[in-house]
Design a protein around this motif. Sequence first.
Motif, PDB file in Angstrom:
ATOM      1  N   UNK A 142      37.644  39.284  30.772  1.00  0.00           N
ATOM      2  CA  UNK A 142      38.910  39.991  30.926  1.00  0.00           C
ATOM      3  C   UNK A 142      39.026  40.596  32.326  1.00  0.00           C
ATOM      4  N   UNK A 143      40.208  40.447  32.934  1.00  0.00           N
ATOM      5  CA  UNK A 143      40.474  41.014  34.255  1.00  0.00           C
ATOM      6  C   UNK A 143      41.767  41.824  34.184  1.00  0.00           C
ATOM      7  N   UNK A 144      41.653  43.108  33.799  1.00  0.00           N
ATOM      8  CA  UNK A 144      42.865  43.926  33.616  1.00  0.00           C
ATOM      9  C   UNK A 144      43.593  44.201  34.925  1.00  0.00           C
ATOM     10  N   UNK A 145      44.908  44.379  34.807  1.00  0.00           N
ATOM     11  CA  UNK A 145      45.780  44.704  35.942  1.00  0.00           C
ATOM     12  C   UNK A 145      45.567  43.710  37.092  1.00  0.00           C
ATOM     13  N   UNK A 146      45.820  42.460  36.776  1.00  0.00           N
ATOM     14  CA  UNK A 146      45.568  41.334  37.670  1.00  0.00           C
ATOM     15  C   UNK A 146      46.694  41.152  38.683  1.00  0.00           C
ATOM     16  N   UNK A 147      46.300  41.029  39.965  1.00  0.00           N
ATOM     17  CA  UNK A 147      47.224  40.682  41.045  1.00  0.00           C
ATOM     18  C   UNK A 147      46.632  39.490  41.784  1.00  0.00           C
ATOM     19  N   UNK A 148      47.241  38.317  41.626  1.00  0.00           N
ATOM     20  CA  UNK A 148      46.714  37.103  42.256  1.00  0.00           C
ATOM     21  C   UNK A 148      47.093  37.057  43.728  1.00  0.00           C
ATOM     22  N   UNK A 149      46.096  36.671  44.560  1.00  0.00           N
ATOM     23  CA  UNK A 149      46.326  36.520  45.994  1.00  0.00           C
ATOM     24  C   UNK A 149      46.267  35.073  46.450  1.00  0.00           C
ATOM     25  N   UNK A 150      45.480  34.235  45.782  1.00  0.00           N
ATOM     26  CA  UNK A 150      45.395  32.813  46.120  1.00  0.00           C
ATOM     27  C   UNK A 150      45.428  32.010  44.826  1.00  0.00           C
ATOM     28  N   UNK A 151      45.996  30.807  44.885  1.00  0.00           N
ATOM     29  CA  UNK A 151      46.054  29.979  43.686  1.00  0.00           C
ATOM     30  C   UNK A 151      44.684  29.501  43.234  1.00  0.00           C
ATOM     31  N   UNK A 152      43.696  29.293  44.137  1.00  0.00           N
ATOM     32  CA  UNK A 152      42.357  28.931  43.651  1.00  0.00           C
ATOM     33  C   UNK A 152      41.685  30.015  42.811  1.00  0.00           C
ATOM     34  N   UNK A 153      42.194  31.267  42.860  1.00  0.00           N
ATOM     35  CA  UNK A 153      41.640  32.241  41.921  1.00  0.00           C
ATOM     36  C   UNK A 153      41.224  33.580  42.471  1.00  0.00           C
ATOM     37  N   UNK A 154      41.496  33.901  43.724  1.00  0.00           N
ATOM     38  CA  UNK A 154      41.144  35.214  44.259  1.00  0.00           C
ATOM     39  C   UNK A 154      42.249  36.207  43.927  1.00  0.00           C
ATOM     40  N   UNK A 155      41.857  37.357  43.421  1.00  0.00           N
ATOM     41  CA  UNK A 155      42.834  38.378  43.064  1.00  0.00           C
ATOM     42  C   UNK A 155      42.234  39.767  43.102  1.00  0.00           C
TER      43      UNK A 155
END
Length: 205
Positions: A142-155
Amino acid sequence: MLHLLPSDMRLPFLLILSLLPACTLLQRKPSTPALTKPVYHIDAALAAALKPAAASIEIDLSRQEMRLFNADKVAVVVTQISSGRNTSPTPTGHFKVLEKLPTKFSNRYGKFVKPDTREVVVWRVWEHHGPQPPGTRYEGYEMPHWLRLTWPGVGIHQGEFKPGELSSKGCIHTPAEPQQVIWEHAQVGTPVHIRGSSASHPDAP
């Protein structure tokens, strides 16, 4: 008191007295050092006045610190973070929030569990070799309060860590309270600038 005892009882009495402190120590539970918690500051008044369209985020990998700014470049939130380890560093540069979710479940980092008993068979799927154990299913962490920065998966997301350590596979781990405030004031398109370097950090893989 000792002189009131018969001479043949003085030696046993002294032996008993000498053992009492040792018994006390054996019964005493060892103290557990308190875990150091990440340091952060939230300006509640500035947060209440901040409009998402005016928010921006800056992350300094060298200082392991993240700031949420308003339109006047005044820090609304300042928090310690934990970025990617040296073998999976957090990228630097100018980004924008691509996705905002209350909770994201990783499709790469998770565990294999037995659905009926909830027994965890493999804790770290990404280190597992061979086929998926029979009778198990994959569950992403689980990754609460997710903000994606890159489509490969960095957030950027809430994640537990010890201050001063590098703990992630490239994401930005944050304490729960400041991340909730940052998440509430961010939106798809919020600018995020990541600078600095953690390359000299002592954390290895």
